[in-house]
Enzyme design. Structure first.
Site, PDB file in Angstrom:
ATOM      1  N   CYS A   1     -53.143 -62.485-128.564  1.00  0.00           N
ATOM      2  CA  CYS A   1     -51.979 -63.328-128.614  1.00  0.00           C
ATOM      3  C   CYS A   1     -50.982 -62.578-129.476  1.00  0.00           C
ATOM      4  O   CYS A   1     -51.022 -62.129-130.440  1.00  0.00           O
ATOM      5  CB  CYS A   1     -52.482 -64.663-129.402  1.00  0.00           C
ATOM      6  SG  CYS A   1     -51.158 -65.908-129.633  1.00  0.00           S
TER       7      CYS A   1
ATOM      8  N   CYS B   1     -50.408 -65.690-136.422  1.00  0.00           N
ATOM      9  CA  CYS B   1     -50.803 -66.634-137.413  1.00  0.00           C
ATOM     10  C   CYS B   1     -51.991 -66.048-138.424  1.00  0.00           C
ATOM     11  O   CYS B   1     -53.098 -65.609-137.741  1.00  0.00           O
ATOM     12  CB  CYS B   1     -51.580 -67.717-136.517  1.00  0.00           C
ATOM     13  SG  CYS B   1     -50.416 -68.321-135.286  1.00  0.00           S
TER      14      CYS B   1
ATOM     15  N   CYS C   1     -55.761 -66.546-137.693  1.00  0.00           N
ATOM     16  CA  CYS C   1     -56.372 -66.647-136.177  1.00  0.00           C
ATOM     17  C   CYS C   1     -57.115 -65.189-135.843  1.00  0.00           C
ATOM     18  O   CYS C   1     -56.319 -64.280-135.855  1.00  0.00           O
ATOM     19  CB  CYS C   1     -55.361 -67.055-135.226  1.00  0.00           C
ATOM     20  SG  CYS C   1     -56.080 -67.265-133.569  1.00  0.00           S
TER      21      CYS C   1
ATOM     22  N   CYS D   1     -61.450 -79.893-123.810  1.00  0.00           N
ATOM     23  CA  CYS D   1     -60.109 -79.437-124.518  1.00  0.00           C
ATOM     24  C   CYS D   1     -60.113 -77.924-124.241  1.00  0.00           C
ATOM     25  O   CYS D   1     -61.004 -77.218-124.570  1.00  0.00           O
ATOM     26  CB  CYS D   1     -60.275 -79.395-125.910  1.00  0.00           C
ATOM     27  SG  CYS D   1     -60.102 -81.074-126.656  1.00  0.00           S
TER      28      CYS D   1
ATOM     29  N   CYS E   1     -57.756 -82.528-122.528  1.00  0.00           N
ATOM     30  CA  CYS E   1     -56.585 -81.808-123.482  1.00  0.00           C
ATOM     31  C   CYS E   1     -56.493 -80.331-123.284  1.00  0.00           C
ATOM     32  O   CYS E   1     -57.273 -79.621-122.928  1.00  0.00           O
ATOM     33  CB  CYS E   1     -57.512 -82.142-125.059  1.00  0.00           C
ATOM     34  SG  CYS E   1     -56.679 -81.593-126.325  1.00  0.00           S
TER      35      CYS E   1
ATOM     36  N   CYS F   1     -51.755 -84.418-129.838  1.00  0.00           N
ATOM     37  CA  CYS F   1     -53.104 -84.413-130.825  1.00  0.00           C
ATOM     38  C   CYS F   1     -52.320 -83.188-131.739  1.00  0.00           C
ATOM     39  O   CYS F   1     -52.168 -82.054-131.484  1.00  0.00           O
ATOM     40  CB  CYS F   1     -54.184 -83.559-130.060  1.00  0.00           C
ATOM     41  SG  CYS F   1     -55.455 -82.729-131.246  1.00  0.00           S
TER      42      CYS F   1
ATOM     43  N   ARG G   1     -59.877 -86.131-136.496  1.00  0.00           N
ATOM     44  CA  ARG G   1     -61.098 -85.344-136.180  1.00  0.00           C
ATOM     45  C   ARG G   1     -61.273 -84.370-137.415  1.00  0.00           C
ATOM     46  O   ARG G   1     -60.474 -83.540-137.763  1.00  0.00           O
ATOM     47  CB  ARG G   1     -60.513 -84.432-134.872  1.00  0.00           C
ATOM     48  CG  ARG G   1     -61.883 -83.789-134.359  1.00  0.00           C
ATOM     49  CD  ARG G   1     -61.592 -82.866-133.006  1.00  0.00           C
ATOM     50  NE  ARG G   1     -61.160 -83.873-131.940  1.00  0.00           N
ATOM     51  CZ  ARG G   1     -59.919 -83.994-131.386  1.00  0.00           C
ATOM     52  NH1 ARG G   1     -59.016 -83.099-131.760  1.00  0.00           N
ATOM     53  NH2 ARG G   1     -59.641 -84.910-130.659  1.00  0.00           N
TER      54      ARG G   1
HETATM   55  N1  SAM Z   1     -52.426 -70.829-129.193  1.00  0.00           N
HETATM   56  C1  SAM Z   1     -52.165 -72.093-129.234  1.00  0.00           C
HETATM   57  C2  SAM Z   1     -51.593 -72.657-130.373  1.00  0.00           C
HETATM   58  O1  SAM Z   1     -51.528 -71.662-131.467  1.00  0.00           O
HETATM   59  O2  SAM Z   1     -50.965 -73.586-130.420  1.00  0.00           O
HETATM   60  C3  SAM Z   1     -53.402 -72.701-129.055  1.00  0.00           C
HETATM   61  C4  SAM Z   1     -54.740 -72.498-129.744  1.00  0.00           C
HETATM   62  S1  SAM Z   1     -54.795 -72.116-131.527  1.00  0.00           S
HETATM   63  C5  SAM Z   1     -56.273 -71.223-131.627  1.00  0.00           C
HETATM   64  C6  SAM Z   1     -55.152 -73.710-131.935  1.00  0.00           C
HETATM   65  C7  SAM Z   1     -55.231 -74.246-133.436  1.00  0.00           C
HETATM   66  O3  SAM Z   1     -56.515 -73.510-133.744  1.00  0.00           O
HETATM   67  C8  SAM Z   1     -54.228 -73.374-134.365  1.00  0.00           C
HETATM   68  O4  SAM Z   1     -53.065 -74.232-134.456  1.00  0.00           O
HETATM   69  C9  SAM Z   1     -54.920 -73.679-135.591  1.00  0.00           C
HETATM   70  O5  SAM Z   1     -54.784 -74.812-136.176  1.00  0.00           O
HETATM   71  C10 SAM Z   1     -56.528 -73.668-135.324  1.00  0.00           C
HETATM   72  N2  SAM Z   1     -57.143 -72.478-135.744  1.00  0.00           N
HETATM   73  C11 SAM Z   1     -57.004 -71.202-135.402  1.00  0.00           C
HETATM   74  N3  SAM Z   1     -57.726 -70.404-136.186  1.00  0.00           N
HETATM   75  C12 SAM Z   1     -58.413 -71.057-137.074  1.00  0.00           C
HETATM   76  C13 SAM Z   1     -59.200 -70.726-138.134  1.00  0.00           C
HETATM   77  N4  SAM Z   1     -59.713 -69.657-138.354  1.00  0.00           N
HETATM   78  N5  SAM Z   1     -59.574 -71.713-138.880  1.00  0.00           N
HETATM   79  C14 SAM Z   1     -59.362 -73.175-138.667  1.00  0.00           C
HETATM   80  N6  SAM Z   1     -58.411 -73.474-137.629  1.00  0.00           N
HETATM   81  C15 SAM Z   1     -58.018 -72.383-136.941  1.00  0.00           C
HETATM   82 FE1  SF4 Z   2     -52.152 -67.360-130.943  1.00  0.00          FE
HETATM   83 FE2  SF4 Z   2     -54.036 -67.849-132.590  1.00  0.00          FE
HETATM   84 FE3  SF4 Z   2     -51.529 -68.360-133.307  1.00  0.00          FE
HETATM   85 FE4  SF4 Z   2     -52.603 -69.845-131.264  1.00  0.00          FE
HETATM   86  S1  SF4 Z   2     -53.159 -69.721-133.354  1.00  0.00           S
HETATM   87  S2  SF4 Z   2     -50.556 -68.857-131.385  1.00  0.00           S
HETATM   88  S3  SF4 Z   2     -53.701 -68.212-130.494  1.00  0.00           S
HETATM   89  S4  SF4 Z   2     -52.482 -66.388-133.126  1.00  0.00           S
END
Ligand code: SAM
Ligand code: SF4
Ligand code: DTB
Length: 338
Positions: free
Chosen positions: A70, A74, A77, A114, A145, A205, A277
């Site tokens: 990606c 973040c 992530c 989802c 979802c 959500c 949730r």
């Molecule tokens: N890429 C899209 C986005 O960011 O909207 C969808 C997938 S992203 C993985 C969805 C959510 O997963 C993120 O907004 C974050 O809140 C949660 N998430 C990702 N990594 C995480 C982690 N290590 N611990 C807890 N929540 C996490």
């Molecule tokens: Fe990409 Fe992870 Fe951020 Fe979603 S949460 S935008 S998958 S880096």
């Protein structure tokens, strides 16, 4: 002198008679966080019982339909191309494999499926492919979802036409702390996507993550931001940070489970009709902490041994937990024959 029970009822009265509010201030939310723990739990549990059956839990299963690589940064992530968490970048899954996973989720007891993609935003041709997945998953009798990153108005409308029930897009944290975690996407862009989803008539959500090093003020800021959206999200995922090696937040200080429970309770009080949730982080949570989260008003979980890329409790452990707590899966109106 009024009895203790009477005093407690008086204390809760303003919250119980009030309509659903979208004007929560951060100060009010902070005051809820500062309540004595049992007072907070009592208020949350009372509101939970006003709007929901206290022992029912909605069951969603996640599938990562497009993993890794990606472009967003973040900090939490493992799927970000900016970090090296050992997650291999993969292509979008093919439709038959997605439907096979959805069938298995339904057979295991999930009511919602989802689909998550590690995109900043989908291309229109990706949206078409996801729409075919949504149609196929819905035909199996599951709620759908998707979480695909930012959407524009046309993409949201297209997903709605395919039958998408929910779109997950999180605010993650307070507006002030957000910039410490993500630099490639603005808070306002997240709010804009939420508006597109809402306008398209898809259920929202939207939640966040606790345990990223944020302060009490940021937790209150996150909940205030969610609870002052013009319409509350129908579903509010509260994630405990999963600390993944190779991400910038791998070394974040461990989260006090009671702070996590408090966040759930404050979400329940401020958004009383939303499903709250108990999301990521259950793998490392004791049964007792999860029981407290349900008592605080959580009424939904991700079910199945995997979240997107990280582990979740096994179905066996979760079934045992449900039995131990006397909780039952929420039945969808269509399953109940309504
Ligand atoms: N890429 C899209 C986005 O960011 O909207 C969808 C997938 S992203 C993985 C969805 C959510 O997963 C993120 O907004 C974050 O809140 C949660 N998430 C990702 N990594 C995480 C982690 N290590 N611990 C807890 N929540 C996490
Ligand atoms: Fe990409 Fe992870 Fe951020 Fe979603 S949460 S935008 S998958 S880096
Ligand atoms: C949400 O708020 N939590 C889920 C879902 N929405 C998509 C994702 C949690 C991801 C945890 C890290 C992982 O497994 O990659």
């Amino acid at each position: 002198m009024p009895s203790l029970a009477f005093s407690a009822a008086l204390a809760i009265l303003p919250l119980m008679v009030g309509d659903i509010r979208s004007d929560w201030t951060r100060e009010e939310v902070k005051a809820l966080f500062a309540l004595p723990f049992s007072e907070l739990m009592f208020r949350a549990q009372s509101l939970h019982r006003t709007y929901f059956k206290a022992n029912e839990v909605q069951i969603s299963t996640l599938l990562s339909i497009k993993t890794g690589g990606c472009p967003e940064d973040c900090g939490y992530c493992p799927q970000s191309a900016h970090h090296d968490a050992g997650v291999k970048a993969e292509k979008l899954m093919a439709l038959p494999a997605v439907l096979q996973a959805a069938k298995a989720a339904k057979a295991a007891g999930a009511s919602r499926f989802c689909m998550g993609a590690a995109w900043r935003e989908p291309k229109d041709k990706d949206v078409e492919k996801v729409c075919a997945m949504v149609e196929g998953v819905k035909a199996l009798g599951l709620e759908t979802c998707a979480t695909l990153g930012m959407l524009n108005t046309d993409q949201a409308a297209r997903l709605k036409r395919s039958g998408l029930d929910y779109y997950n897009h999180n605010l993650d944290t307070s507006p002030e702390f957000y910039g410490d975690i993500i630099s490639t996407r603005m808070y306002q862009e997240r709010l804009d996507t939420l508006s597109c989803v809402r306008e398209a008539g898809i259920h929202v959500c939207c939640g966040g993550i606790v345990g990223m090093g944020e302060g009490d003020d940021d937790r209150a800021g996150l909940i205030a931001a969610l609870a002052s959206l013009p319409v509350h999200p129908e579903s509010v995922p509260i994630n405990a940070l999963v600390r993944v090696e190779g991400t910038p937040l791998a070394g974040a200080a461990p989260l006090d489970p009671l702070d996590f429970i408090r966040t759930i309770a404050v979400a329940r009080i401020t958004m009383p009709k939303s499903m709250v949730r108990l999301s990521a982080g259950r793998e490392d949570m004791s049964d007792e902490a999860q029981a407290l989260a349900f008592l605080a008003g959580a009424n939904s979980i991700f079910y199945g041994p995997r979240l997107l890329t990280t582990p979740n409790p096994s179905e066996t452990r979760d079934r045992a937990l449900m039995v131990r707590l006397g909780m039952t899966p929420m039945i969808l109106p269509c399953e109940a024959g309504e």
